[in-house]
Motif scaffolding. Sequence first.
Motif, PDB file in Angstrom:
ATOM      1  N   MET A 112       1.061  -1.156   0.101  1.00 42.30           N
ATOM      2  CA  MET A 112       0.300   0.515   0.089  1.00 42.30           C
ATOM      3  C   MET A 112       0.730   1.262  -0.306  1.00 42.30           C
ATOM      4  SD  MET A 112      -2.531   1.630   2.765  1.00 42.30           S
ATOM      5  CE  MET A 112      -4.100   0.477   2.047  1.00 42.30           C
ATOM      6  N   CYS A 113       2.056   1.505   0.945  1.00 38.21           N
ATOM      7  CA  CYS A 113       3.143   2.296   1.003  1.00 38.21           C
ATOM      8  C   CYS A 113       3.635   3.202  -0.540  1.00 38.21           C
ATOM      9  CB  CYS A 113       3.518   2.193   2.208  1.00 38.21           C
ATOM     10  SG  CYS A 113       4.714   4.428   2.757  1.00 38.21           S
ATOM     11  N   PHE A 114       4.101   1.682  -0.887  1.00 39.65           N
ATOM     12  CA  PHE A 114       4.442   2.326  -1.882  1.00 39.65           C
ATOM     13  C   PHE A 114       3.401   2.577  -3.348  1.00 39.65           C
ATOM     14  CE2 PHE A 114       8.866  -0.212  -0.347  1.00 39.65           C
ATOM     15  CZ  PHE A 114       9.349   0.593  -0.599  1.00 39.65           C
ATOM     16  N   PHE A 115       2.526   1.601  -3.616  1.00 43.85           N
ATOM     17  CA  PHE A 115       1.558   1.846  -4.309  1.00 43.85           C
ATOM     18  C   PHE A 115       1.147   3.056  -4.275  1.00 43.85           C
ATOM     19  CE2 PHE A 115      -3.003   2.224  -5.802  1.00 43.85           C
ATOM     20  CZ  PHE A 115      -3.404   2.187  -7.117  1.00 43.85           C
ATOM     21  N   LEU A 116       0.490   3.858  -3.345  1.00 43.82           N
ATOM     22  CA  LEU A 116      -0.184   5.515  -2.509  1.00 43.82           C
ATOM     23  C   LEU A 116       1.391   6.173  -2.725  1.00 43.82           C
ATOM     24  CD1 LEU A 116      -1.454   5.175   0.700  1.00 43.82           C
ATOM     25  CD2 LEU A 116      -2.427   5.081  -1.415  1.00 43.82           C
ATOM     26  N   MET A 117       2.804   5.726  -2.673  1.00 44.91           N
ATOM     27  CA  MET A 117       4.077   6.724  -3.084  1.00 44.91           C
ATOM     28  C   MET A 117       3.870   7.284  -4.989  1.00 44.91           C
ATOM     29  SD  MET A 117       7.032   6.730  -0.362  1.00 44.91           S
ATOM     30  CE  MET A 117       7.307   4.503  -0.730  1.00 44.91           C
ATOM     31  N   LEU A 118       4.015   5.782  -5.127  1.00 37.63           N
ATOM     32  CA  LEU A 118       3.934   6.426  -6.632  1.00 37.63           C
ATOM     33  C   LEU A 118       2.522   6.762  -7.419  1.00 37.63           C
ATOM     34  CD1 LEU A 118       5.796   2.870  -7.417  1.00 37.63           C
ATOM     35  CD2 LEU A 118       6.436   5.547  -7.568  1.00 37.63           C
ATOM     36  N   GLY A 119       1.663   6.475  -6.911  1.00 42.80           N
ATOM     37  CA  GLY A 119      -0.145   6.868  -7.283  1.00 42.80           C
ATOM     38  C   GLY A 119       0.251   8.475  -7.140  1.00 42.80           C
ATOM     39  N   ALA A 120       1.176   9.107  -6.228  1.00 45.20           N
ATOM     40  CA  ALA A 120       1.637  10.362  -6.175  1.00 45.20           C
ATOM     41  C   ALA A 120       2.440  10.985  -6.817  1.00 45.20           C
ATOM     42  CB  ALA A 120       2.079  10.946  -4.126  1.00 45.20           C
ATOM     43  N   THR A 121       2.680   9.871  -7.199  1.00 46.16           N
ATOM     44  CA  THR A 121       4.641  10.839  -7.829  1.00 46.16           C
ATOM     45  C   THR A 121       3.788  10.846  -9.141  1.00 46.16           C
ATOM     46  OG1 THR A 121       6.075  10.032  -6.990  1.00 46.16           O
ATOM     47  CG2 THR A 121       6.463   9.889  -9.192  1.00 46.16           C
ATOM     48  N   GLU A 122       2.914   9.924  -9.665  1.00 45.82           N
ATOM     49  CA  GLU A 122       1.883  10.018 -10.887  1.00 45.82           C
ATOM     50  C   GLU A 122       1.328  11.846 -10.990  1.00 45.82           C
ATOM     51  OE1 GLU A 122      -0.330   7.064 -14.345  1.00 45.82           O
ATOM     52  OE2 GLU A 122       0.634   6.540 -12.824  1.00 45.82           O
ATOM     53  N   CYS A 123       0.470  11.875 -10.147  1.00 42.68           N
ATOM     54  CA  CYS A 123      -0.226  12.899  -9.932  1.00 42.68           C
ATOM     55  C   CYS A 123       0.644  14.119 -10.273  1.00 42.68           C
ATOM     56  CB  CYS A 123      -0.804  12.791  -9.352  1.00 42.68           C
ATOM     57  SG  CYS A 123      -2.064  11.618  -8.225  1.00 42.68           S
ATOM     58  N   PHE A 124       1.604  14.407  -9.532  1.00 42.18           N
ATOM     59  CA  PHE A 124       2.539  15.642  -9.436  1.00 42.18           C
ATOM     60  C   PHE A 124       3.065  15.925 -10.479  1.00 42.18           C
ATOM     61  CE2 PHE A 124       3.373  14.942  -4.828  1.00 42.18           C
ATOM     62  CZ  PHE A 124       2.348  15.869  -4.548  1.00 42.18           C
ATOM     63  N   LEU A 125       3.237  14.821 -11.831  1.00 48.14           N
ATOM     64  CA  LEU A 125       5.024  14.300 -12.472  1.00 48.14           C
ATOM     65  C   LEU A 125       3.599  14.811 -13.234  1.00 48.14           C
ATOM     66  CD1 LEU A 125       7.193  14.007 -13.561  1.00 48.14           C
ATOM     67  CD2 LEU A 125       6.838  11.531 -14.515  1.00 48.14           C
ATOM     68  N   LEU A 126       2.103  14.434 -13.767  1.00 45.41           N
ATOM     69  CA  LEU A 126       1.279  14.643 -15.227  1.00 45.41           C
ATOM     70  C   LEU A 126       1.490  16.429 -14.907  1.00 45.41           C
ATOM     71  CD1 LEU A 126      -1.185  12.150 -14.541  1.00 45.41           C
ATOM     72  CD2 LEU A 126       0.482  11.873 -16.146  1.00 45.41           C
ATOM     73  N   ALA A 127       1.129  16.841 -13.777  1.00 42.14           N
ATOM     74  CA  ALA A 127       0.622  18.419 -13.456  1.00 42.14           C
ATOM     75  C   ALA A 127       2.273  19.187 -13.632  1.00 42.14           C
ATOM     76  CB  ALA A 127       0.829  18.569 -11.907  1.00 42.14           C
ATOM     77  N   VAL A 128       3.519  18.433 -13.569  1.00 35.17           N
ATOM     78  CA  VAL A 128       4.815  19.533 -14.176  1.00 35.17           C
ATOM     79  C   VAL A 128       4.773  19.387 -16.044  1.00 35.17           C
ATOM     80  CG1 VAL A 128       7.310  18.668 -14.580  1.00 35.17           C
ATOM     81  CG2 VAL A 128       5.848  18.672 -12.285  1.00 35.17           C
ATOM     82  N   MET A 129       4.223  17.650 -16.541  1.00 36.59           N
ATOM     83  CA  MET A 129       3.724  18.151 -18.130  1.00 36.59           C
ATOM     84  C   MET A 129       3.148  18.677 -18.216  1.00 36.59           C
ATOM     85  SD  MET A 129       4.898  14.273 -18.083  1.00 36.59           S
ATOM     86  CE  MET A 129       5.005  13.175 -19.269  1.00 36.59           C
ATOM     87  N   ALA A 130       2.434  19.165 -17.525  1.00 37.27           N
ATOM     88  CA  ALA A 130       1.407  20.117 -18.120  1.00 37.27           C
ATOM     89  C   ALA A 130       2.199  21.472 -18.187  1.00 37.27           C
ATOM     90  CB  ALA A 130       0.505  20.371 -17.585  1.00 37.27           C
ATOM     91  N   TYR A 131       2.223  21.788 -17.030  1.00 33.69           N
ATOM     92  CA  TYR A 131       3.226  23.366 -16.576  1.00 33.69           C
ATOM     93  C   TYR A 131       4.070  23.186 -18.085  1.00 33.69           C
ATOM     94  CZ  TYR A 131       6.656  27.095 -14.555  1.00 33.69           C
ATOM     95  OH  TYR A 131       7.228  27.691 -14.403  1.00 33.69           O
ATOM     96  N   ASP A 132       4.936  22.222 -18.314  1.00 28.13           N
ATOM     97  CA  ASP A 132       5.915  22.008 -19.385  1.00 28.13           C
ATOM     98  C   ASP A 132       5.423  22.731 -20.336  1.00 28.13           C
ATOM     99  OD1 ASP A 132       9.327  21.087 -20.719  1.00 28.13           O
ATOM    100  OD2 ASP A 132       7.907  19.978 -21.610  1.00 28.13           O
ATOM    101  N   ARG A 133       4.238  21.385 -20.761  1.00 30.55           N
ATOM    102  CA  ARG A 133       3.582  21.810 -22.074  1.00 30.55           C
ATOM    103  C   ARG A 133       2.940  23.731 -22.235  1.00 30.55           C
ATOM    104  NH1 ARG A 133       6.012  20.780 -25.950  1.00 30.55           N
ATOM    105  NH2 ARG A 133       6.788  20.794 -24.592  1.00 30.55           N
ATOM    106  N   TYR A 134       2.621  23.894 -21.356  1.00 32.19           N
ATOM    107  CA  TYR A 134       1.966  25.546 -20.657  1.00 32.19           C
ATOM    108  C   TYR A 134       3.598  26.534 -20.979  1.00 32.19           C
ATOM    109  CZ  TYR A 134       1.708  29.901 -18.408  1.00 32.19           C
ATOM    110  OH  TYR A 134       1.329  31.191 -18.349  1.00 32.19           O
ATOM    111  N   VAL A 135       4.310  26.370 -21.191  1.00 34.06           N
ATOM    112  CA  VAL A 135       6.399  27.050 -21.470  1.00 34.06           C
ATOM    113  C   VAL A 135       5.924  27.549 -21.947  1.00 34.06           C
ATOM    114  CG1 VAL A 135       7.997  27.815 -20.469  1.00 34.06           C
ATOM    115  CG2 VAL A 135       6.474  27.078 -18.247  1.00 34.06           C
TER     116      VAL A 135
END
Length: 322
Positions: A112-135
């Motif tokens: 559960m711990c690793f699943f939640l941590m990697l799930g959070a990473t995916e959420c943040f990384l998708l947001a970062v990728m959106a910021y990259d496309r915005y810039v």
Amino acid sequence: MQSGNVKVQLEVTKINSTVTTEFVLLGFSDISKLHEFLFGIFLVIYLIILLGNGTIIMVTRLEPALQTPMYFFISNFSFLEICYVSITLPRMLMDLWTQQGNISFYACATQMCFFLMLGATECFLLAVMAYDRYVAICQPLHYPLIMSHKMYTQLVVASWVSGIPLQVGQTIQIFSLPFCESHQINHFFCDIPPMLKLACGDIFLNELVVFIFAVLIVTLPFMWILVSYVRIISTILKLPSNTGRSKAFSTCSSHLIVVFLFYGSASVTYLKPKSNQYEGTDKLLSLFYTILTPMFNPMIYSLRNKDVTEALRKFLLKLAAW
């Protein structure tokens, strides 16, 4: 009188709860006749995920034309997908093969711990990728300055580590609960909603914490992505060239498809009210964002991206020449 009732309730909770050393993952036990078929299907899916995402990582690292922040994010995302699916799928394959779902208390907590941590990473990384496309689209002249090597490396590192303390704390909170005599988890991996259903006593505070964390980790990055893409689409529509508009839409649409596939199923799972009526639906939704989305991602990013397709063609030609 009221304090007496509270004491009685606590005593009942203590009697009904036991020291938990092991859980049983029910998985797909309700369709046991299809175990061999499901094992074959999920094994093929796992191999496709490893091969597809592994190829994306290799191509984006070896092809000089793809040494840009966007493809650095995509290669990190592919690596994340391999890690993410490896938390649940190998265990599920083993359970289907042995037809036994026994998992120890600490193994369940670790999963559960690793699943939640990697799930959070995916959420943040998708947001970062959106910021990259915005810039890149809204501020193209400043893009090399804003998205420097140091900047995009820091953004990726932050995406990987930001969710760790929150999700470790959330895992400890869940596994500190008293569990009732039934230790059967009606799921194919140790996830928060089915674990809370096994807990004894009042878990309102725990559910509230889960909801708050879901809002922080899932909803806020999703809102950031939506705002970024509203501005991106507005800028694209103002481009004078049809070719420029088409290329920009093609790049952004791939990312948006991945975003909606992942966030759509994950949001329904974690933000909807708890109910025993739709446990089968919960499993299907979980299959979607834990297994099917990682399988589709390489296809979405490669087949819809001419640069990746061309790099892949060159890579295969070199491989054939060897």
